[in-house]
Design a protein around this motif. Structure first.
Motif, mmCIF file in Angstrom:
data_model
loop_
_atom_site.group_PDB
_atom_site.id
_atom_site.type_symbol
_atom_site.label_atom_id
_atom_site.label_comp_id
_atom_site.label_asym_id
_atom_site.label_seq_id
_atom_site.Cartn_x
_atom_site.Cartn_y
_atom_site.Cartn_z
ATOM 1 N N ARG A 175 0.917 -1.232 -0.489
ATOM 2 C CA ARG A 175 -0.388 0.090 -0.384
ATOM 3 C C ARG A 175 1.093 1.596 0.038
ATOM 4 O O ARG A 175 1.612 1.367 0.559
ATOM 5 N N PRO A 176 0.514 2.364 -0.790
ATOM 6 C CA PRO A 176 1.441 3.670 -0.468
ATOM 7 C C PRO A 176 1.793 3.879 0.502
ATOM 8 O O PRO A 176 3.704 4.241 0.019
ATOM 9 N N LEU A 177 1.483 4.438 1.318
ATOM 10 C CA LEU A 177 1.781 4.743 2.446
ATOM 11 C C LEU A 177 3.123 3.460 3.249
ATOM 12 O O LEU A 177 4.062 3.888 3.951
ATOM 13 N N ALA A 178 2.350 2.509 3.498
ATOM 14 C CA ALA A 178 2.871 1.462 3.433
ATOM 15 C C ALA A 178 4.661 1.328 3.091
ATOM 16 O O ALA A 178 6.060 0.792 3.846
ATOM 17 N N SER A 179 4.925 1.336 2.296
ATOM 18 C CA SER A 179 5.842 0.759 1.302
ATOM 19 C C SER A 179 6.678 2.505 0.783
ATOM 20 O O SER A 179 7.235 2.158 0.597
ATOM 21 N N GLY A 180 5.529 3.393 1.578
ATOM 22 C CA GLY A 180 6.838 4.477 1.626
ATOM 23 C C GLY A 180 6.638 5.088 0.294
ATOM 24 O O GLY A 180 7.146 6.327 -0.255
ATOM 25 N N ALA A 181 5.419 5.403 -1.397
ATOM 26 C CA ALA A 181 5.323 5.458 -2.212
ATOM 27 C C ALA A 181 4.704 7.031 -1.903
ATOM 28 O O ALA A 181 4.220 8.370 -2.018
ATOM 29 N N VAL A 182 3.745 7.374 -0.398
ATOM 30 C CA VAL A 182 3.105 8.151 -0.212
ATOM 31 C C VAL A 182 3.540 8.817 1.360
ATOM 32 O O VAL A 182 3.416 7.733 1.969
ATOM 33 N N SER A 183 3.624 10.482 1.406
ATOM 34 C CA SER A 183 4.383 10.703 2.636
ATOM 35 C C SER A 183 3.184 10.780 3.927
ATOM 36 O O SER A 183 2.452 10.632 3.356
ATOM 37 N N ALA A 184 3.518 10.649 4.981
ATOM 38 C CA ALA A 184 1.993 10.540 6.151
ATOM 39 C C ALA A 184 1.720 12.569 5.432
ATOM 40 O O ALA A 184 0.699 12.376 6.023
ATOM 41 N N GLY A 185 2.342 13.464 6.056
ATOM 42 C CA GLY A 185 1.933 15.020 5.222
ATOM 43 C C GLY A 185 0.995 14.647 4.466
ATOM 44 O O GLY A 185 0.214 15.843 4.181
ATOM 45 N N ALA A 186 1.661 14.225 3.249
ATOM 46 C CA ALA A 186 0.841 13.975 1.814
ATOM 47 C C ALA A 186 -0.973 13.787 1.517
ATOM 48 O O ALA A 186 -1.779 14.251 1.412
ATOM 49 N N ALA A 187 -0.768 12.378 2.759
ATOM 50 C CA ALA A 187 -1.862 11.119 3.056
ATOM 51 C C ALA A 187 -2.513 12.486 3.951
ATOM 52 O O ALA A 187 -4.217 11.944 4.197
ATOM 53 N N TRP A 188 -2.686 13.432 4.971
ATOM 54 C CA TRP A 188 -2.793 13.639 5.933
ATOM 55 C C TRP A 188 -4.246 15.200 4.533
ATOM 56 O O TRP A 188 -5.635 15.836 5.089
ATOM 57 N N GLY A 189 -2.951 15.382 3.798
ATOM 58 C CA GLY A 189 -3.487 16.427 3.159
ATOM 59 C C GLY A 189 -4.374 15.907 2.183
ATOM 60 O O GLY A 189 -5.417 16.768 2.162
ATOM 61 N N LEU A 190 -4.157 15.194 1.700
ATOM 62 C CA LEU A 190 -5.222 14.657 0.915
ATOM 63 C C LEU A 190 -6.303 13.951 1.435
ATOM 64 O O LEU A 190 -7.247 14.474 0.936
ATOM 65 N N ALA A 191 -6.269 13.566 2.669
ATOM 66 C CA ALA A 191 -7.566 13.214 3.366
ATOM 67 C C ALA A 191 -8.839 14.436 3.972
ATOM 68 O O ALA A 191 -9.794 13.906 3.665
ATOM 69 N N ALA A 192 -7.678 15.790 4.030
ATOM 70 C CA ALA A 192 -8.497 16.783 4.535
ATOM 71 C C ALA A 192 -9.346 17.760 3.446
ATOM 72 O O ALA A 192 -10.377 17.782 3.441
ATOM 73 N N GLY A 193 -8.551 16.950 2.028
ATOM 74 C CA GLY A 193 -9.205 17.814 1.212
ATOM 75 C C GLY A 193 -10.934 17.481 0.723
ATOM 76 O O GLY A 193 -11.311 18.004 0.206
ATOM 77 N N LEU A 194 -10.813 15.982 0.149
ATOM 78 C CA LEU A 194 -11.330 15.110 0.096
ATOM 79 C C LEU A 194 -12.819 15.224 1.012
ATOM 80 O O LEU A 194 -13.888 15.306 0.420
ATOM 81 N N VAL A 195 -12.489 14.908 2.466
ATOM 82 C CA VAL A 195 -13.959 15.325 3.167
ATOM 83 C C VAL A 195 -13.908 17.055 3.766
ATOM 84 O O VAL A 195 -15.487 16.487 3.277
ATOM 85 N N ALA A 196 -13.346 17.485 3.235
ATOM 86 C CA ALA A 196 -14.040 19.027 2.817
ATOM 87 C C ALA A 196 -14.817 19.065 1.640
ATOM 88 O O ALA A 196 -15.907 19.998 1.299
ATOM 89 N N THR A 197 -14.061 18.797 0.312
ATOM 90 C CA THR A 197 -15.400 18.047 -1.012
ATOM 91 C C THR A 197 -16.416 17.583 -0.121
ATOM 92 O O THR A 197 -17.000 18.061 -0.980
ATOM 93 N N GLY A 198 -16.247 16.349 -0.198
ATOM 94 C CA GLY A 198 -17.124 15.491 0.051
ATOM 95 C C GLY A 198 -18.286 16.696 0.586
ATOM 96 O O GLY A 198 -19.837 16.407 0.444
ATOM 97 N N LEU A 199 -17.911 17.116 2.295
ATOM 98 C CA LEU A 199 -19.311 17.110 2.530
ATOM 99 C C LEU A 199 -20.032 18.479 1.822
ATOM 100 O O LEU A 199 -21.207 18.630 2.304
ATOM 101 N N THR A 200 -18.845 19.902 1.264
ATOM 102 C CA THR A 200 -19.627 20.759 1.124
ATOM 103 C C THR A 200 -20.576 20.369 0.248
ATOM 104 O O THR A 200 -21.576 20.938 -0.422
ATOM 105 N N VAL A 201 -20.411 19.097 -1.020
ATOM 106 C CA VAL A 201 -21.221 18.496 -1.774
ATOM 107 C C VAL A 201 -22.406 17.937 -1.496
ATOM 108 O O VAL A 201 -23.379 18.508 -1.892
ATOM 109 N N MET A 202 -22.273 17.139 -0.134
ATOM 110 C CA MET A 202 -23.071 16.625 0.623
ATOM 111 C C MET A 202 -24.320 17.586 0.795
ATOM 112 O O MET A 202 -25.710 17.595 0.424
#
Length: 296
Positions: free
Chosen positions: A83-110
Protein backbone atom coordinates in the motif's frame (compact mmCIF):
# COMPACT_ATOMS: atom_id res chain seq x y z
CA UNK A 1 22.55 -1.74 -11.92
CA UNK A 2 20.78 0.78 -9.68
CA UNK A 3 17.07 0.25 -9.19
CA UNK A 4 15.15 3.52 -9.27
CA UNK A 5 12.35 3.93 -6.77
CA UNK A 6 9.09 5.50 -7.97
CA UNK A 7 8.69 9.17 -7.01
CA UNK A 8 7.15 9.83 -3.61
CA UNK A 9 3.65 11.37 -3.61
CA UNK A 10 3.08 10.77 -7.31
CA UNK A 11 -0.45 11.25 -8.59
CA UNK A 12 -0.80 7.51 -9.23
CA UNK A 13 0.23 6.69 -5.64
CA UNK A 14 -2.16 9.27 -4.18
CA UNK A 15 -5.04 7.90 -6.24
CA UNK A 16 -4.16 4.36 -5.19
CA UNK A 17 -4.25 5.48 -1.55
CA UNK A 18 -7.96 6.23 -1.93
CA UNK A 19 -8.62 2.66 -3.16
CA UNK A 20 -10.78 3.36 -6.25
CA UNK A 21 -11.69 -0.33 -6.53
CA UNK A 22 -13.62 0.02 -3.29
CA UNK A 23 -15.76 2.85 -4.65
CA UNK A 24 -18.09 0.28 -6.20
CA UNK A 25 -19.64 -0.05 -2.74
CA UNK A 26 -20.90 3.51 -3.04
CA UNK A 27 -23.26 2.37 -5.78
CA UNK A 28 -25.56 1.45 -2.90
CA UNK A 29 -26.69 5.09 -2.82
CA UNK A 30 -28.86 4.21 -5.81
CA UNK A 31 -30.62 1.26 -4.14
CA UNK A 32 -33.51 3.24 -2.65
CA UNK A 33 -34.19 5.03 -5.94
CA UNK A 34 -34.11 1.77 -7.91
CA UNK A 35 -36.60 -0.02 -5.67
CA UNK A 36 -38.86 3.01 -5.28
CA UNK A 37 -39.13 3.43 -9.05
CA UNK A 38 -37.61 6.94 -9.13
CA UNK A 39 -34.28 6.10 -10.78
CA UNK A 40 -35.67 7.23 -14.15
CA UNK A 41 -36.21 10.79 -12.86
CA UNK A 42 -33.41 12.98 -14.29
CA UNK A 43 -33.32 15.19 -11.19
CA UNK A 44 -32.88 12.13 -8.97
CA UNK A 45 -30.11 10.83 -11.24
CA UNK A 46 -28.24 14.15 -10.96
CA UNK A 47 -28.61 14.25 -7.18
CA UNK A 48 -27.44 10.63 -6.89
CA UNK A 49 -24.49 11.28 -9.18
CA UNK A 50 -23.34 14.27 -7.14
CA UNK A 51 -23.90 12.45 -3.87
CA UNK A 52 -22.19 9.31 -5.14
CA UNK A 53 -19.13 11.31 -6.20
CA UNK A 54 -19.08 13.03 -2.80
CA UNK A 55 -19.30 9.67 -1.04
CA UNK A 56 -16.37 8.40 -3.12
CA UNK A 57 -14.36 11.39 -1.90
CA UNK A 58 -15.32 10.70 1.71
CA UNK A 59 -14.59 6.97 1.48
CA UNK A 60 -11.26 7.76 -0.17
CA UNK A 61 -10.41 9.97 2.81
CA UNK A 62 -11.45 7.20 5.20
CA UNK A 63 -9.12 4.72 3.49
CA UNK A 64 -6.25 7.21 3.59
CA UNK A 65 -6.77 7.83 7.31
CA UNK A 66 -7.08 4.11 8.01
CA UNK A 67 -3.79 3.47 6.22
CA UNK A 68 -2.15 6.27 8.19
CA UNK A 69 -3.21 4.60 11.41
CA UNK A 70 -2.19 1.10 10.30
CA UNK A 71 0.95 1.80 8.28
CA UNK A 72 3.29 0.20 10.86
CA UNK A 73 1.45 -3.15 10.89
CA UNK A 74 0.80 -2.98 7.14
CA UNK A 75 4.56 -2.98 6.50
CA UNK A 76 4.83 -6.57 7.77
CA UNK A 77 1.65 -7.81 6.04
CA UNK A 78 2.32 -9.94 2.92
CA UNK A 79 -0.19 -7.97 0.83
CA UNK A 80 -0.77 -4.67 2.62
CA UNK A 81 2.94 -3.81 2.67
CA UNK A 82 2.55 -2.67 -0.95
CA UNK A 83 0.00 0.00 0.00
CA UNK A 84 1.25 3.54 -0.73
CA UNK A 85 1.87 4.59 2.87
CA UNK A 86 3.34 1.30 4.04
CA UNK A 87 5.68 1.12 1.04
CA UNK A 88 6.76 4.75 1.34
CA UNK A 89 5.24 5.79 -1.98
CA UNK A 90 3.17 8.43 -0.15
CA UNK A 91 4.35 10.49 2.82
CA UNK A 92 2.25 10.91 5.97
CA UNK A 93 1.96 14.65 5.38
CA UNK A 94 0.64 14.19 1.87
CA UNK A 95 -1.86 11.59 3.10
CA UNK A 96 -3.17 13.96 5.78
CA UNK A 97 -3.49 16.76 3.22
CA UNK A 98 -5.28 14.52 0.73
CA UNK A 99 -7.70 13.23 3.37
CA UNK A 100 -8.52 16.75 4.57
CA UNK A 101 -9.16 17.93 1.03
CA UNK A 102 -11.40 14.99 0.23
CA UNK A 103 -13.43 15.39 3.44
CA UNK A 104 -13.93 19.11 2.79
CA UNK A 105 -14.96 18.49 -0.82
CA UNK A 106 -17.27 15.58 -0.02
CA UNK A 107 -19.09 17.33 2.82
CA UNK A 108 -19.48 20.55 0.83
CA UNK A 109 -21.13 18.69 -2.05
CA UNK A 110 -23.37 16.72 0.31
CA UNK A 111 -24.47 19.89 2.10
CA UNK A 112 -25.34 21.45 -1.27
CA UNK A 113 -27.39 18.45 -2.43
CA UNK A 114 -29.18 17.33 0.74
CA UNK A 115 -29.11 18.23 4.43
CA UNK A 116 -30.11 14.68 5.36
CA UNK A 117 -27.32 13.22 3.22
CA UNK A 118 -24.87 15.65 4.84
CA UNK A 119 -25.87 14.38 8.30
CA UNK A 120 -25.54 10.71 7.33
CA UNK A 121 -22.17 11.50 5.73
CA UNK A 122 -20.99 12.95 9.03
CA UNK A 123 -22.21 9.78 10.74
CA UNK A 124 -20.34 7.73 8.14
CA UNK A 125 -17.09 9.55 8.95
CA UNK A 126 -17.66 9.18 12.69
CA UNK A 127 -18.43 5.48 12.31
CA UNK A 128 -15.25 4.87 10.35
CA UNK A 129 -13.19 6.81 12.89
CA UNK A 130 -14.67 4.59 15.60
CA UNK A 131 -13.82 1.51 13.54
CA UNK A 132 -10.21 2.57 12.90
CA UNK A 133 -9.48 3.63 16.47
CA UNK A 134 -11.39 0.98 18.43
CA UNK A 135 -14.05 -1.24 16.87
CA UNK A 136 -11.77 -3.08 14.44
CA UNK A 137 -10.16 -4.84 17.41
CA UNK A 138 -13.47 -5.84 19.05
CA UNK A 139 -14.75 -9.29 18.18
CA UNK A 140 -18.12 -9.26 16.35
CA UNK A 141 -18.40 -5.48 16.76
CA UNK A 142 -15.79 -5.13 14.01
CA UNK A 143 -17.96 -6.78 11.35
CA UNK A 144 -21.13 -5.11 12.66
CA UNK A 145 -19.45 -1.72 12.25
CA UNK A 146 -18.47 -2.55 8.67
CA UNK A 147 -22.07 -3.55 7.92
CA UNK A 148 -23.36 -0.32 9.47
CA UNK A 149 -21.21 1.55 6.96
CA UNK A 150 -23.07 -0.14 4.09
CA UNK A 151 -26.37 0.70 5.76
CA UNK A 152 -25.43 4.39 5.95
CA UNK A 153 -24.71 4.36 2.21
CA UNK A 154 -28.26 3.20 1.49
CA UNK A 155 -29.76 5.70 3.94
CA UNK A 156 -27.73 8.48 2.32
CA UNK A 157 -29.13 7.42 -1.06
CA UNK A 158 -32.66 7.66 0.34
CA UNK A 159 -32.07 11.29 1.33
CA UNK A 160 -30.46 12.06 -2.03
CA UNK A 161 -33.41 10.58 -3.93
CA UNK A 162 -35.99 12.02 -1.54
CA UNK A 163 -37.76 8.68 -1.09
CA UNK A 164 -39.06 6.63 1.82
CA UNK A 165 -36.68 3.86 2.85
CA UNK A 166 -38.19 0.41 3.14
CA UNK A 167 -37.23 -1.40 6.37
CA UNK A 168 -36.93 -4.53 4.23
CA UNK A 169 -34.29 -2.89 2.04
CA UNK A 170 -32.33 -1.79 5.09
CA UNK A 171 -32.52 -5.26 6.66
CA UNK A 172 -31.39 -6.99 3.45
CA UNK A 173 -28.50 -4.55 3.02
CA UNK A 174 -27.31 -5.02 6.58
CA UNK A 175 -27.52 -8.82 6.48
CA UNK A 176 -25.84 -9.18 3.08
CA UNK A 177 -22.99 -6.86 4.03
CA UNK A 178 -22.58 -8.75 7.33
CA UNK A 179 -22.31 -12.02 5.40
CA UNK A 180 -19.59 -10.52 3.19
CA UNK A 181 -17.74 -9.05 6.18
CA UNK A 182 -17.70 -12.42 7.94
CA UNK A 183 -16.47 -14.08 4.76
CA UNK A 184 -13.68 -11.51 4.55
CA UNK A 185 -12.60 -12.26 8.13
CA UNK A 186 -12.53 -15.96 7.27
CA UNK A 187 -10.42 -15.26 4.20
CA UNK A 188 -7.96 -13.20 6.23
CA UNK A 189 -7.70 -15.92 8.87
CA UNK A 190 -7.01 -18.58 6.25
CA UNK A 191 -4.53 -16.48 4.29
CA UNK A 192 -2.38 -15.50 7.28
CA UNK A 193 -2.81 -18.61 9.46
CA UNK A 194 -0.76 -18.22 12.66
CA UNK A 195 0.44 -14.79 11.58
CA UNK A 196 -3.12 -13.38 11.57
CA UNK A 197 -2.91 -12.31 15.22
CA UNK A 198 0.28 -10.35 14.55
CA UNK A 199 -1.52 -8.24 11.97
CA UNK A 200 -4.82 -7.85 13.81
CA UNK A 201 -5.23 -8.78 17.47
CA UNK A 202 -8.95 -9.44 17.16
CA UNK A 203 -8.16 -12.48 15.01
CA UNK A 204 -7.25 -14.34 18.19
CA UNK A 205 -10.95 -14.21 19.11
CA UNK A 206 -12.03 -15.79 15.82
CA UNK A 207 -11.68 -19.32 14.52
CA UNK A 208 -12.62 -20.82 11.16
CA UNK A 209 -15.34 -22.91 12.84
CA UNK A 210 -16.80 -19.89 14.65
CA UNK A 211 -16.83 -17.84 11.44
CA UNK A 212 -18.36 -20.72 9.46
CA UNK A 213 -21.19 -20.97 11.97
CA UNK A 214 -21.90 -17.24 11.81
CA UNK A 215 -21.73 -17.20 8.00
CA UNK A 216 -24.22 -20.09 7.83
CA UNK A 217 -26.66 -18.36 10.18
CA UNK A 218 -26.44 -14.85 8.70
CA UNK A 219 -26.41 -16.16 5.11
CA UNK A 220 -29.60 -18.15 5.72
CA UNK A 221 -31.31 -15.18 7.33
CA UNK A 222 -30.23 -12.99 4.39
CA UNK A 223 -31.93 -15.27 1.85
CA UNK A 224 -35.05 -15.49 4.02
CA UNK A 225 -35.19 -11.73 4.47
CA UNK A 226 -34.81 -11.00 0.75
CA UNK A 227 -37.46 -13.59 -0.11
CA UNK A 228 -39.91 -11.98 2.33
CA UNK A 229 -38.98 -8.56 0.91
CA UNK A 230 -40.04 -9.61 -2.58
CA UNK A 231 -43.34 -10.94 -1.21
CA UNK A 232 -44.37 -8.56 1.57
CA UNK A 233 -42.80 -5.16 0.85
CA UNK A 234 -44.68 -2.41 -0.94
CA UNK A 235 -42.54 -2.94 -4.05
CA UNK A 236 -43.06 -6.70 -3.90
CA UNK A 237 -46.85 -6.47 -3.55
CA UNK A 238 -47.04 -4.00 -6.43
CA UNK A 239 -44.71 -6.09 -8.63
CA UNK A 240 -45.32 -9.85 -8.10
CA UNK A 241 -42.65 -10.83 -10.62
CA UNK A 242 -40.00 -9.38 -8.31
CA UNK A 243 -40.11 -12.74 -6.53
CA UNK A 244 -38.24 -14.24 -9.51
CA UNK A 245 -35.17 -12.26 -8.45
CA UNK A 246 -34.81 -14.59 -5.47
CA UNK A 247 -33.32 -17.23 -7.79
CA UNK A 248 -30.15 -15.30 -8.77
CA UNK A 249 -29.80 -14.05 -5.18
CA UNK A 250 -29.78 -17.60 -3.83
CA UNK A 251 -27.38 -18.73 -6.56
CA UNK A 252 -25.12 -15.72 -5.99
CA UNK A 253 -24.84 -16.34 -2.25
CA UNK A 254 -24.24 -20.07 -2.72
CA UNK A 255 -21.60 -19.27 -5.33
CA UNK A 256 -19.98 -16.87 -2.87
CA UNK A 257 -19.92 -19.62 -0.24
CA UNK A 258 -18.29 -21.95 -2.79
CA UNK A 259 -15.62 -19.35 -3.50
CA UNK A 260 -14.74 -18.73 0.15
CA UNK A 261 -14.87 -22.39 1.21
CA UNK A 262 -13.35 -24.17 -1.79
CA UNK A 263 -11.22 -21.51 -3.44
CA UNK A 264 -10.27 -19.55 -0.31
CA UNK A 265 -11.24 -16.33 -2.11
CA UNK A 266 -12.99 -14.49 0.71
CA UNK A 267 -10.23 -12.04 1.65
CA UNK A 268 -11.18 -9.56 -1.11
CA UNK A 269 -14.96 -9.88 -1.70
CA UNK A 270 -15.02 -6.62 -3.69
CA UNK A 271 -12.99 -8.26 -6.48
CA UNK A 272 -15.11 -11.41 -6.81
CA UNK A 273 -17.79 -9.94 -9.15
CA UNK A 274 -14.97 -8.99 -11.52
CA UNK A 275 -12.88 -12.15 -11.27
CA UNK A 276 -15.64 -14.78 -11.08
CA UNK A 277 -17.85 -14.93 -14.17
CA UNK A 278 -20.67 -17.06 -12.68
CA UNK A 279 -21.05 -14.59 -9.82
CA UNK A 280 -21.00 -11.66 -12.24
CA UNK A 281 -23.62 -13.43 -14.36
CA UNK A 282 -25.85 -13.90 -11.29
CA UNK A 283 -25.60 -10.18 -10.50
CA UNK A 284 -26.47 -9.27 -14.10
CA UNK A 285 -29.46 -11.63 -14.15
CA UNK A 286 -30.64 -10.20 -10.82
CA UNK A 287 -30.40 -6.65 -12.20
CA UNK A 288 -32.30 -7.67 -15.34
CA UNK A 289 -35.13 -9.31 -13.37
CA UNK A 290 -35.41 -6.39 -10.94
CA UNK A 291 -35.41 -3.92 -13.83
CA UNK A 292 -38.07 -5.86 -15.73
CA UNK A 293 -40.26 -6.34 -12.64
CA UNK A 294 -40.13 -2.72 -11.51
CA UNK A 295 -39.90 -0.87 -14.81
CA UNK A 296 -41.14 -3.29 -17.45
Amino acid sequence: MTRHKPPVNSLAALVRLTRPRQWLKNGLVGAAAVFSGTITDPVVVIRLSLGGAALCALSGAVYALNDLHDRATDRVHPLKRDRPLASGAVSAGAAWGLAAGLVATGLTVMAFVSTGAFVTSMLYLALNALYTLWAKEQVILDVLTVSAGFLLRVITGGFLAGVHLSPWLLACTFLLSLTLALGKRRGELNALNEEAVNHRKVMSDYSVLFLDQMIAVVGSVTITCYTLYTLLSESGRANPYLFASVIPVVYGLLRYFYLIYHRQAGESPETLPVTDRPLLAAICVWLAIVGAALYG
